[in-house]
Design a protein around this motif. Structure first.
Motif, PDB file in Angstrom:
ATOM      1  N   SER A  79      39.262  61.623 -22.413  1.00 23.14           N
ATOM      2  CA  SER A  79      38.135  60.725 -22.614  1.00 23.14           C
ATOM      3  C   SER A  79      37.799  59.987 -21.325  1.00 23.14           C
ATOM      4  O   SER A  79      38.671  59.359 -20.717  1.00 23.14           O
ATOM      5  CB  SER A  79      38.446  59.703 -23.709  1.00 23.14           C
ATOM      6  OG  SER A  79      37.420  58.740 -23.758  1.00 23.14           O
ATOM      7  N   CYS A 101      39.161  66.748 -32.319  1.00 21.65           N
ATOM      8  CA  CYS A 101      37.975  65.894 -32.333  1.00 21.65           C
ATOM      9  C   CYS A 101      38.252  64.649 -33.168  1.00 21.65           C
ATOM     10  O   CYS A 101      39.199  64.620 -33.953  1.00 21.65           O
ATOM     11  CB  CYS A 101      36.761  66.637 -32.891  1.00 21.65           C
ATOM     12  SG  CYS A 101      36.894  67.046 -34.640  1.00 21.65           S
ATOM     13  N   GLU A 111      28.835  59.802 -32.618  1.00 24.71           N
ATOM     14  CA  GLU A 111      28.702  60.233 -34.009  1.00 24.71           C
ATOM     15  C   GLU A 111      27.350  59.843 -34.591  1.00 24.71           C
ATOM     16  O   GLU A 111      26.716  60.632 -35.287  1.00 24.71           O
ATOM     17  CB  GLU A 111      29.829  59.659 -34.866  1.00 24.71           C
ATOM     18  CG  GLU A 111      29.789  60.116 -36.303  1.00 24.71           C
ATOM     19  CD  GLU A 111      29.880  61.624 -36.486  1.00 24.71           C
ATOM     20  OE1 GLU A 111      29.406  62.119 -37.532  1.00 24.71           O
ATOM     21  OE2 GLU A 111      30.425  62.322 -35.605  1.00 24.71           O
ATOM     22  N   TYR A 165      26.592  73.589 -32.438  1.00 29.34           N
ATOM     23  CA  TYR A 165      27.911  73.842 -33.009  1.00 29.34           C
ATOM     24  C   TYR A 165      28.336  75.282 -32.716  1.00 29.34           C
ATOM     25  O   TYR A 165      28.546  76.073 -33.632  1.00 29.34           O
ATOM     26  CB  TYR A 165      27.897  73.574 -34.525  1.00 29.34           C
ATOM     27  CG  TYR A 165      27.570  72.143 -34.878  1.00 29.34           C
ATOM     28  CD1 TYR A 165      28.570  71.186 -34.983  1.00 29.34           C
ATOM     29  CD2 TYR A 165      26.252  71.748 -35.088  1.00 29.34           C
ATOM     30  CE1 TYR A 165      28.269  69.867 -35.294  1.00 29.34           C
ATOM     31  CE2 TYR A 165      25.939  70.424 -35.401  1.00 29.34           C
ATOM     32  CZ  TYR A 165      26.956  69.498 -35.502  1.00 29.34           C
ATOM     33  OH  TYR A 165      26.646  68.191 -35.804  1.00 29.34           O
ATOM     34  N   TYR A 167      34.005  69.637 -38.756  1.00 34.17           N
ATOM     35  CA  TYR A 167      34.857  69.243 -37.636  1.00 34.17           C
ATOM     36  C   TYR A 167      35.852  70.343 -37.310  1.00 34.17           C
ATOM     37  O   TYR A 167      36.506  70.869 -38.199  1.00 34.17           O
ATOM     38  CB  TYR A 167      35.650  67.973 -37.981  1.00 34.17           C
ATOM     39  CG  TYR A 167      34.781  66.820 -38.414  1.00 34.17           C
ATOM     40  CD1 TYR A 167      34.201  65.984 -37.478  1.00 34.17           C
ATOM     41  CD2 TYR A 167      34.547  66.575 -39.770  1.00 34.17           C
ATOM     42  CE1 TYR A 167      33.396  64.914 -37.876  1.00 34.17           C
ATOM     43  CE2 TYR A 167      33.756  65.513 -40.173  1.00 34.17           C
ATOM     44  CZ  TYR A 167      33.182  64.692 -39.226  1.00 34.17           C
ATOM     45  OH  TYR A 167      32.400  63.646 -39.629  1.00 34.17           O
TER      46      TYR A 167
END
Length: 191
Positions: free
Chosen positions: A10, A76, A131, A158, A72
Motif C-alpha cells: 500500500s 484484497c 470502494e 475485473y 472479491y
C-alpha cells in the motif's frame, strides 16, 4: 499472500514498521467454501481482508431472491464495515466461493488506530475512497450501459473474474439475466 506483504504494497503505509503495527491487529481465519463470512441482517463488527480465495457479496430479499453486489479475489480488502453495515447490522451476506483465508479485525480497533496514526488513517480512508469509487462506477454502468457494454465494462475492470466466478453471479452483478449473459458471451465467440 501473507498479510504483512499485502499491507506493505500500500502506498499509504510509509514503512514496514507501520504496516507491521497494522498487521498485528488482524486475526487470520480459514473459511470453507460455501460458508458465510458475514450474514445479512446479523451483527457484524469486523473489517476483512481476503488473503486467498474468492468471495461474493450478496443481498437477499424477503422471498430469497439474491443480487450480487460485490466480487472479491484475494488478496484484497472487502468493503469497509461502515459502508456495508447499518448500526452494526450487516446489509449484505459475504459468502466464500472457494476455501478462503481471511484476516479480520474489530472495526472499532481500526477506528482507534486511525485516530492515533495519520498513515493508518490515510490507508483506511484510501480503502474506503476506492470502494466508494467502485460502487459509483458500477451504479453508473447499471444505469447507463446496455448488456454488451456492461459485459465489456466488467471485463475491463475485473479482468479474469469471468473465468473464476460462476456466470450466474456475474449476470446478477451486471443486472442482466444468466441467459442474456450467455448470449452475449456466445456472440463474442462468433465474431
Amino acid at each position: 499472500m501473507d498479510l504483512l506483504t499485502f499491507l506493505m504494497k500500500s502506498p499509504d503505509l510509509p514503512d514496514r514498521a507501520c504496516a507491521a503495527h497494522l498487521a498485528s491487529y488482524w486475526t487470520p481465519k480459514h473459511v470453507q467454501k460455501g460458508t458465510a463470512i458475514a450474514q445479512q441482517e446479523a451483527q457484524d463488527t469486523h473489517e476483512y481482508i481476503i488473503l486467498e480465495g474468492r468471495v461474493a457479496s450478496r443481498i437477499y430479499d424477503a422471498d430469497g431472491r439474491t443480487v450480487c453486489v460485490g466480487l472479491y479475489v484475494g488478496p484484497c480488502v472487502v468493503t469497509p464495515n461502515i459502508a456495508r453495515t447499518r448500526d452494526g447490522t450487516s446489509l449484505v451476506a459475504l459468502e466464500a466461493n472457494t476455501d478462503v483465508l481471511i484476516a479480520q479485525m474489530e472495526s472499532s480497533d481500526l477506528t482507534d488506530l486511525m485516530i492515533e496514526s495519520i498513515p493508518l488513517r490515510d490507508w483506511a480512508n484510501g480503502v474506503l475512497r476506492d470502494e466508494l469509487g467502485r460502487k459509483a462506477d458500477r451504479e453508473w454502468c447499471l444505469a447507463a450501459l446496455g448488456g454488451s457494454d456492461r459485459l465489456a465494462w466488467f471485463r475491463e475492470r475485473y479482468p479474469g473474474y469471468e473465468d473464476v466466478f460462476v456466470h450466474t453471479l456475474i449476470a446478477s452483478f451486471l443486472g442482466i439475466t444468466p441467459v442474456t449473459l450467455s448470449r452475449l458471451r456466445s456472440g463474442d465467440q462468433n465474431t
